[in-house]
Design an enzyme around this catalytic site. Sequence first.
Site, PDB file in Angstrom:
ATOM      1  N   THR A  25       0.865  47.844 -93.622  1.00 46.24           N
ATOM      2  CA  THR A  25       0.713  47.401 -94.604  1.00 46.24           C
ATOM      3  C   THR A  25       0.961  46.325 -94.954  1.00 46.24           C
ATOM      4  O   THR A  25       0.346  45.460 -96.396  1.00 46.24           O
ATOM      5  CB  THR A  25       0.234  48.980 -95.992  1.00 46.24           C
ATOM      6  OG1 THR A  25      -0.634  49.825 -95.034  1.00 46.24           O
ATOM      7  CG2 THR A  25       0.463  48.087 -97.096  1.00 46.24           C
ATOM      8  N   TYR A  37      -8.225  47.735 -97.773  1.00 46.43           N
ATOM      9  CA  TYR A  37      -7.545  46.794 -97.114  1.00 46.43           C
ATOM     10  C   TYR A  37      -6.977  46.667 -95.728  1.00 46.43           C
ATOM     11  O   TYR A  37      -8.082  47.752 -94.727  1.00 46.43           O
ATOM     12  CB  TYR A  37      -5.972  46.177 -98.084  1.00 46.43           C
ATOM     13  CG  TYR A  37      -5.510  47.500 -97.527  1.00 46.43           C
ATOM     14  CD1 TYR A  37      -5.759  48.692 -98.114  1.00 46.43           C
ATOM     15  CD2 TYR A  37      -4.165  47.330 -96.159  1.00 46.43           C
ATOM     16  CE1 TYR A  37      -5.062  50.327 -97.214  1.00 46.43           C
ATOM     17  CE2 TYR A  37      -3.336  48.494 -96.173  1.00 46.43           C
ATOM     18  CZ  TYR A  37      -3.630  49.216 -96.866  1.00 46.43           C
ATOM     19  OH  TYR A  37      -3.225  50.668 -95.798  1.00 46.43           O
ATOM     20  N   THR A 103       3.612  52.596 -92.307  1.00 50.53           N
ATOM     21  CA  THR A 103       4.508  53.176 -92.595  1.00 50.53           C
ATOM     22  C   THR A 103       3.946  54.828 -91.758  1.00 50.53           C
ATOM     23  O   THR A 103       4.849  55.867 -91.603  1.00 50.53           O
ATOM     24  CB  THR A 103       4.393  54.247 -94.406  1.00 50.53           C
ATOM     25  OG1 THR A 103       2.540  54.289 -94.623  1.00 50.53           O
ATOM     26  CG2 THR A 103       4.800  52.056 -95.404  1.00 50.53           C
ATOM     27  N   ASP A 104       2.572  54.327 -91.461  1.00 48.10           N
ATOM     28  CA  ASP A 104       1.834  56.196 -90.469  1.00 48.10           C
ATOM     29  C   ASP A 104       2.646  56.226 -90.007  1.00 48.10           C
ATOM     30  O   ASP A 104       2.592  57.545 -89.401  1.00 48.10           O
ATOM     31  CB  ASP A 104       0.361  55.272 -90.575  1.00 48.10           C
ATOM     32  CG  ASP A 104      -0.565  55.293 -91.616  1.00 48.10           C
ATOM     33  OD1 ASP A 104       0.153  55.387 -93.107  1.00 48.10           O
ATOM     34  OD2 ASP A 104      -1.726  54.950 -91.118  1.00 48.10           O
ATOM     35  N   LYS A 176       6.891  61.285 -92.985  1.00 46.73           N
ATOM     36  CA  LYS A 176       6.166  60.855 -94.257  1.00 46.73           C
ATOM     37  C   LYS A 176       5.380  62.350 -94.705  1.00 46.73           C
ATOM     38  O   LYS A 176       4.431  62.537 -93.708  1.00 46.73           O
ATOM     39  CB  LYS A 176       4.800  59.771 -93.471  1.00 46.73           C
ATOM     40  CG  LYS A 176       4.244  59.445 -94.717  1.00 46.73           C
ATOM     41  CD  LYS A 176       2.760  57.925 -93.789  1.00 46.73           C
ATOM     42  CE  LYS A 176       2.272  57.241 -95.485  1.00 46.73           C
ATOM     43  NZ  LYS A 176       1.184  56.227 -94.896  1.00 46.73           N
ATOM     44  N   GLU A 280       7.773  85.333 -82.269  1.00 42.10           N
ATOM     45  CA  GLU A 280       7.336  86.421 -81.995  1.00 42.10           C
ATOM     46  C   GLU A 280       6.739  85.757 -80.523  1.00 42.10           C
ATOM     47  O   GLU A 280       6.325  86.669 -79.863  1.00 42.10           O
ATOM     48  CB  GLU A 280       5.628  86.594 -82.235  1.00 42.10           C
ATOM     49  CG  GLU A 280       6.125  87.319 -83.972  1.00 42.10           C
ATOM     50  CD  GLU A 280       4.186  87.149 -84.366  1.00 42.10           C
ATOM     51  OE1 GLU A 280       3.501  87.901 -83.621  1.00 42.10           O
ATOM     52  OE2 GLU A 280       3.848  86.210 -85.150  1.00 42.10           O
TER      53      GLU A 280
HETATM   54  C1  SIN Z   1       1.024  51.573 -94.037  1.00 48.93           C
HETATM   55  O1  SIN Z   1       1.316  50.458 -93.704  1.00 48.93           O
HETATM   56  O2  SIN Z   1       0.997  52.247 -94.804  1.00 48.93           O
HETATM   57  C2  SIN Z   1      -0.421  52.102 -93.543  1.00 48.93           C
HETATM   58  C3  SIN Z   1      -0.736  51.309 -92.244  1.00 48.93           C
HETATM   59  C4  SIN Z   1      -0.480  51.410 -90.982  1.00 48.93           C
HETATM   60  O3  SIN Z   1       0.585  52.280 -91.120  1.00 48.93           O
HETATM   61  O4  SIN Z   1      -0.071  50.630 -90.886  1.00 48.93           O
END
Ligand code: SIN
Length: 322
Positions: A25, A37, A103-104, A176, A280
């Site tokens: 992103t 986007y 970020t994913d 995350k 368990e």
């Molecule tokens: C992001 O970057 O926040 C989402 C999309 C990605 O991980 O490429």
Amino acid sequence: MYLVCLPLCCSAALPKIHIIATGGTIAGRTASDGKGYDAGQVGIDVLLDAVPRLKKYAELDYEQFCNIGSQDMDENVWMALSRLVNEVLSGDVYDAVIITHGTDTMEETAFFLNLTVRGPKPVILVGAMRPSDAPDADGPANLLAAVKATASRRCQGREVLCCSAGKLYEAGRIFKYDSHAIEAFCSGNGLSGLRRGMFDISSVGVLPKVGIIYGYAGCSTLPLRAFIDNGFDGVVLAGVGMGNFYGEVMDLALKAAAGGMKIVRSTRVVSGGVFTPLGEVNDEQCGFIAAGPLNPQKARILLMLALTRTDDTAAIRNYFAK
Ligand code: SIN
């Protein structure tokens, strides 16, 4: 979690940082119909031009390694990236590497790099939660924070780090926890005995195949059957609670473990982890491996890397017990 401090005084020569751009992103652009986007659209040259102050803190050069959403990262990209970072940092030219990344799956790439990139030089992944052309784009501030942190030399000798919303997170602990918020990351428990660069993958061609199965009430055995039938080397069970699984899945997992497949028990619960004497399931009796504090996606990476060294279950348990 560590707050990024403000600038160093830069009288000495500026550090040389190589920036490797992978997309996400931070390199995203608003879709042509104005709805949503697309990640991985804008080149790193454009992103860097948007933050002229970066040059005050470091000498920068860059390469566009790929330009993808991080949902499309895979083991081959990780291996190529790891080799590139090792190569860049092995000479005298660069003091640090910064990787722009979605970020994913940032926590996965960071965790993989931490275990496979040698040496003390800083490696920082940086992303953003808003695309580059959004009025409230967070990419420029995150890039600046990553460069300042790297230039301050406080990151020397540390784990691979991730920079987001003005904070630095260690690869072994970051996860995350919010799919929208600018403050998207949290720091949890990690395995303190996992050392940076402890796995040498220079002669590894293909990583072992390891899948993840998500647990739920009445969980189907189909995914585990499919992994077994397709010759996977290991499976991480993202179990309920302390790594429990629906009875039929547990029974099949027992058979799979007896047949040589590595079964790691993790949990879908965000915190607490899975530790063998606490719950368990007796992992030693079942031939399973407890993931400790690692979430399923990190446990999968550690299992893949451990399997490049050994297929002895007890030896693999030791990696997860560190
Ligand atoms: C992001 O970057 O926040 C989402 C999309 C990605 O991980 O490429």
